[in-house]
Design a protein around this motif. Structure first.
Motif, PDB file in Angstrom:
ATOM      1  N   VAL A  80       0.876  -1.164   0.000  1.00 15.16           N
ATOM      2  CA  VAL A  80       0.000   0.000   0.000  1.00 15.16           C
ATOM      3  C   VAL A  80       0.916   1.217   0.000  1.00 15.16           C
ATOM      4  N   ALA A  81       0.336   2.385  -0.198  1.00 14.92           N
ATOM      5  CA  ALA A  81       1.170   3.586  -0.251  1.00 14.92           C
ATOM      6  C   ALA A  81       0.479   4.747   0.439  1.00 14.92           C
ATOM      7  N   ASN A  82       1.268   5.526   1.149  1.00 12.29           N
ATOM      8  CA  ASN A  82       0.826   6.800   1.712  1.00 12.29           C
ATOM      9  C   ASN A  82       0.848   7.816   0.578  1.00 12.29           C
ATOM     10  N   PRO A  83      -0.322   8.301   0.134  1.00 12.52           N
ATOM     11  CA  PRO A  83      -0.368   9.161  -1.052  1.00 12.52           C
ATOM     12  C   PRO A  83      -0.128  10.637  -0.776  1.00 12.52           C
ATOM     13  N   LEU A  84       0.046  11.005   0.504  1.00 12.18           N
ATOM     14  CA  LEU A  84       0.269  12.394   0.854  1.00 12.18           C
ATOM     15  C   LEU A  84       1.776  12.618   0.977  1.00 12.18           C
ATOM     16  N   VAL A  85       2.339  13.344   0.016  1.00  9.11           N
ATOM     17  CA  VAL A  85       3.788  13.533  -0.059  1.00  9.11           C
ATOM     18  C   VAL A  85       4.134  14.923   0.461  1.00  9.11           C
ATOM     19  N   SER A  86       4.990  14.982   1.471  1.00 13.00           N
ATOM     20  CA  SER A  86       5.400  16.254   2.055  1.00 13.00           C
ATOM     21  C   SER A  86       6.840  16.558   1.653  1.00 13.00           C
ATOM     22  N   CYS A  87       7.262  17.807   1.880  1.00  9.31           N
ATOM     23  CA  CYS A  87       8.585  18.225   1.420  1.00  9.31           C
ATOM     24  C   CYS A  87       9.698  17.704   2.314  1.00  9.31           C
ATOM     25  N   GLY A  88       9.392  17.491   3.608  1.00  2.00           N
ATOM     26  CA  GLY A  88      10.378  16.982   4.539  1.00  2.00           C
ATOM     27  C   GLY A  88      11.305  18.026   5.118  1.00  2.00           C
ATOM     28  N   HIS A  89      11.181  19.299   4.702  1.00  2.00           N
ATOM     29  CA  HIS A  89      12.148  20.321   5.104  1.00  2.00           C
ATOM     30  C   HIS A  89      11.521  21.523   5.806  1.00  2.00           C
ATOM     31  N   CYS A  90      10.234  21.772   5.631  1.00  2.00           N
ATOM     32  CA  CYS A  90       9.612  22.959   6.215  1.00  2.00           C
ATOM     33  C   CYS A  90       9.439  22.766   7.723  1.00  2.00           C
ATOM     34  N   ASN A  91       9.042  23.819   8.411  1.00  2.00           N
ATOM     35  CA  ASN A  91       8.880  23.751   9.858  1.00  2.00           C
ATOM     36  C   ASN A  91       7.874  22.685  10.280  1.00  2.00           C
ATOM     37  N   CYS A  93       7.015  19.892   8.669  1.00  2.00           N
ATOM     38  CA  CYS A  93       7.581  18.558   8.466  1.00  2.00           C
ATOM     39  C   CYS A  93       8.605  18.221   9.536  1.00  2.00           C
ATOM     40  N   VAL A  94       9.498  19.170   9.818  1.00  2.00           N
ATOM     41  CA  VAL A  94      10.551  18.931  10.804  1.00  2.00           C
ATOM     42  C   VAL A  94       9.952  18.686  12.184  1.00  2.00           C
ATOM     43  N   ASN A  99       1.369  16.498   7.634  1.00  2.00           N
ATOM     44  CA  ASN A  99       0.069  16.803   7.032  1.00  2.00           C
ATOM     45  C   ASN A  99      -0.149  18.301   6.856  1.00  2.00           C
ATOM     46  N   LEU A 100       0.634  19.114   7.556  1.00  2.00           N
ATOM     47  CA  LEU A 100       0.525  20.568   7.454  1.00  2.00           C
ATOM     48  C   LEU A 100       1.684  21.169   6.674  1.00  2.00           C
ATOM     49  N   CYS A 101       2.376  20.345   5.912  1.00  2.00           N
ATOM     50  CA  CYS A 101       3.513  20.776   5.090  1.00  2.00           C
ATOM     51  C   CYS A 101       3.126  21.959   4.207  1.00  2.00           C
TER      52      CYS A 101
END
Length: 338
Positions: A80-91, A93-94, A99-101
């Motif tokens: 299965v896959a998590n379809p919500l892709v975040s940037c990983g770098h913003c406040n 995400c860190v 979910n609020l990326c």
């Protein structure tokens, strides 16, 4: 069993409000760090229906809808896959609130092609292997259930809380099942569909009320008595949002999850006087997704008896059914490949 890939793919494309068409489309480009997944089944979400009906500002034709999938990696492993892709770098995400990326994207939204197609490309960390014991009917719930896991995590209800659920669709049913596992008592479900309310009874609701008639709201209020500790709006329609506040006890918590309509009026003065606390819940984090999958693997959440499969070629029929006459179906799966 290895997945076989091609340069083109069949895709069910949203072409106009109320219309989807099967088309031949180019396969997805695979960027560094991504992998291509061959989709076996794709789940139809309420947000897909909103887009299909032309109610979603972020889903414009032509677009391949869908964000729920069960598929195979190139080496044949089921996933299965998590379809919500975040940037990983913003406040956000860190801090663990992916979910609020600031730059999140979701399959089947905006310009990102979705899962109503033979293939999709995703970053490898978004992809989770499945045990053979987990059926596709169970696994397809990983993404919607992750929303419920997230919602209860941030709402943090007290032990043995009394719960009311407004809206008896997929999210309402999953919320009911999850709530019973974290100590909910005296769960009320309201909806306008008798078949779905009967299902909620079977899933463990202690009371159900059809609120479609003139006396429906009064009956719900009678059943609520002094009000519920936590009330979840799993619908997002204007009447549902107001009902969530009406069923909440003084000092209780209203949780807004449904996004059925963009704007609605609420009697805030009444709720201010009763000191209602309001929690708004959106999507999920990778941790929520992982916990959701663990619940499914453990067999604690299951909607298989209310899950329907239809082939991708009958996508128009499937979308029409879930839009206008779902019957007992809580989850529709489009069968993309065998």
């Amino acid at each position: 069993m290895r997945a076989v890939y091609s340069e083109t793919m069949r895709a069910l494309v949203y072409t106009a409000p109320g219309r989807v068409e099967l088309e031949e489309r180019p396969g997805p480009a695979v960027l560094p760090g991504e992998e291509q997944i061959a989709i076996q089944v794709a789940g139809v979400c309420g947000s897909d229906i909103s887009g299909f009906l032309g109610h979603s500002a972020l889903r414009k034709p032509p677009l391949i809808l869908g964000h729920e999938l069960v598929g195979r990696r190139q080496d044949g492993r089921r996933v299965v896959a998590n379809p919500l892709v975040s940037c990983g770098h913003c406040n956000a995400c860190v801090s663990g609130a992916q979910n609020l990326c600031e730059a999140w994207k979701l399959l089947g939204l905006g310009t990102t092609a979705g899962t109503f197609a033979e293939y999709v490309a995703l970053p490898s960390p978004q992809v989770y292997d499945l045990p053979d014991s987990l059926t596709s009917e169970q696994a397809i719930l990983a993404e919607p259930l992750a929303n419920i896991v997230h919602m209860f995590r941030i709402a943090s209800p007290a032990p043995f809380f009394r719960l009311a659920i407004v809206g008896a669709g997929t999210m309402g049913a999953l919320a009911l099942l999850a709530s019973l596992r974290i100590g909910a008592r005296e769960v009320l479900a309201t909806d306008v569909n008798d078949e779905r309310l009967a299902t909620m009874r079977k899933l463990g609701a202690s009371a159900v009320v059809n609120v479609s008639g003139a006396d429906g709201s009064a009956e719900a209020q009678r059943v609520a008595g002094r009000g519920y500790d936590v009330v979840l709006d799993a619908s997002g329609s204007a009447p549902a949002r107001q009902m969530a506040f009406d069923l909440c006890r003084p000092g209780g918590e209203v949780v807004l999850l449904g996004m059925g309509t963009q704007r609605s009026e609420v009697n805030f003065v009444s709720s201010i006087r009763r000191e209602h606390r309001v929690v708004m819940s959106f999507a999920y984090t990778p941790m929520d997704f992982r916990r959701s999958l663990d619940l499914l693997i453990a067999g604690e959440i299951n909607l298989t008896p209310w899950t329907v499969r239809m082939p991708l070629e009958r996508g128009q029929e499937a979308m029409d059914r879930m839009s206008h006459n779902p019957g007992i179906a809580l989850k529709m799966m489009l069968e993309v490949s065998s």
